[in-house]
Design a protein around this motif. Structure first.
Motif, PDB file in Angstrom:
ATOM      1  N   ALA A  13       1.976   1.982  -3.477  1.00 19.67           N
ATOM      2  CA  ALA A  13       0.925   1.904  -4.494  1.00 19.67           C
ATOM      3  C   ALA A  13       0.910   3.092  -5.434  1.00 19.67           C
ATOM      4  N   GLU A  51       0.827  -1.211   0.000  1.00 16.85           N
ATOM      5  CA  GLU A  51       0.000   0.000   0.000  1.00 16.85           C
ATOM      6  C   GLU A  51       0.858   1.257   0.000  1.00 16.85           C
ATOM      7  N   ARG A  86       7.128   0.298  -8.420  1.00 16.59           N
ATOM      8  CA  ARG A  86       6.601  -0.735  -7.520  1.00 16.59           C
ATOM      9  C   ARG A  86       7.394  -2.022  -7.654  1.00 16.59           C
TER      10      ARG A  86
END
Length: 311
Positions: free
Chosen positions: A259, A256, A266
């Motif tokens: 994100a 998260e 990522r």
């Protein structure tokens, strides 16, 4: 979606006591932790490779960790310990590399966080040892507290051929919400090209009973902005993290926090950075010399709208 867990521990209390476990609030960890205790949770979270990190300043521990790596499909690298101040550090690193499982040795760490001298890392004998680590083609993991970050920066500047991996963001005081002077000191370290950072250890620096991803975000954003995702990697700090969260929750929180990065960013945090820095299976051949931060531009964070333990 493969994940590399770049920081976890194992220990067997029947083999060696872990004196740091006598600290306040650590009673749940006072038992042995073996590879089998991690594997199911790791696989369920998409983790396909891990980096096993030392827990005590004991010469006997590193050969044991190397043997564990040799017998595990999950553990692909070991960060061990050796006495950096010893005149024969180069010979000792060569000996470790020759042991069963010695090919898994990728780095060295010392419990600097427990050193009373805030400038321990810049002592002449320590710098000599760090140069031996670089010459051996290994990296150096930094487990330090915020007041020790300036010395870490000076050491990284003094040994530019060695990759310094900052564990746990340098242990910022997340529970208090304070960011300075930690943030400024982290940015000074990140300005050096031979430094990287682990997105790890946050849940135990936060309020362990009520932390949220929102509590962690300012600190994660600071290191992502300072280092760039090409120099940031995920680590669980298992089993220490279980004082505050289940393994899957730690993996999910890191996902998260990253994100808002673009897909390439990522992927770097999830597995790319750790794969290169620790030379794990699948690392592109010739992309980086052992013991150095891979060359190339830092991927910008595109798309953006202290605990008494082993570390």
């Amino acid at each position: 979606m493969n994940v590399v867990d770049a920081h976890h521990h194992l220990w067997d209390l029947a083999v060696r006591d872990q004196e740091w476990l006598d600290g306040p609030g650590l009673a749940p960890l006072r038992r042995s932790f073996a590879p089998a205790d991690l594997e199911a949770d790791a696989r369920a979270s998409g983790v396909t490779a891990t980096v096993l990190v030392e827990t005590v300043n004991a010469a006997e521990e590193t050969p044991e960790l190397l043997a564990l790596a040799a017998g595990s499909e999950l553990i692909q690298a070991v960060v061990g310990w050796t006495d950096l101040t010893a005149p024969g550090v180069a010979e000792e690193l060569a000996r470790l590399a020759s042991l069963p499982g010695g090919g898994f040795l990728r780095g060295v760490r010392h419990q600097v966080q427990g050193e009373p001298d805030p400038d321990w890392l810049t002592r002449p004998e320590v710098l000599r040892g760090l140069r031996a680590v670089a010459a051996a083609g290994l990296v150096y993991d930094l487990v330090v507290r915020p007041h020790q970050l300036p010395a870490a920066t000076r050491a990284a500047a003094a040994v530019p051929g060695l990759t310094f991996v900052l564990d746990h963001l340098g242990k910022p005081p997340i529970a208090s919400g304070a960011r300075e002077p930690w943030a400024g000191r982290v940015r000074e370290l990140a300005a050096l090209p031979n430094t990287v950072c682990k997105l790890s250890g946050m849940v135990t620096e936060a309020d362990r009973t009520s932390w949220t991803v929102a509590d962690l975000r300012p600190y994660a954003d600071t290191v992502l902005d300072a280092f760039g995702p090409r120099r940031v990697m995920f680590g669980s700090d298992w089993p220490v993290c279980t004082l505050a969260a289940r393994y899957g929750e730690v993996v999910a929180s890191a996902r998260e926090l990253a994100a808002e990065l673009d897909p390439a960013g990522r992927a770097e945090v999830r597995s790319g950075t750790a794969t290169r820095v620790y030379r794990l299976a699948g690392a592109p051949a010739g992309q980086a010399a052992p013991g150095t931060v891979p060359a190339g531009p830092v991927i910008p964070p595109a798309g953006r709208a202290g605990a008494p333990d082993c570390g």
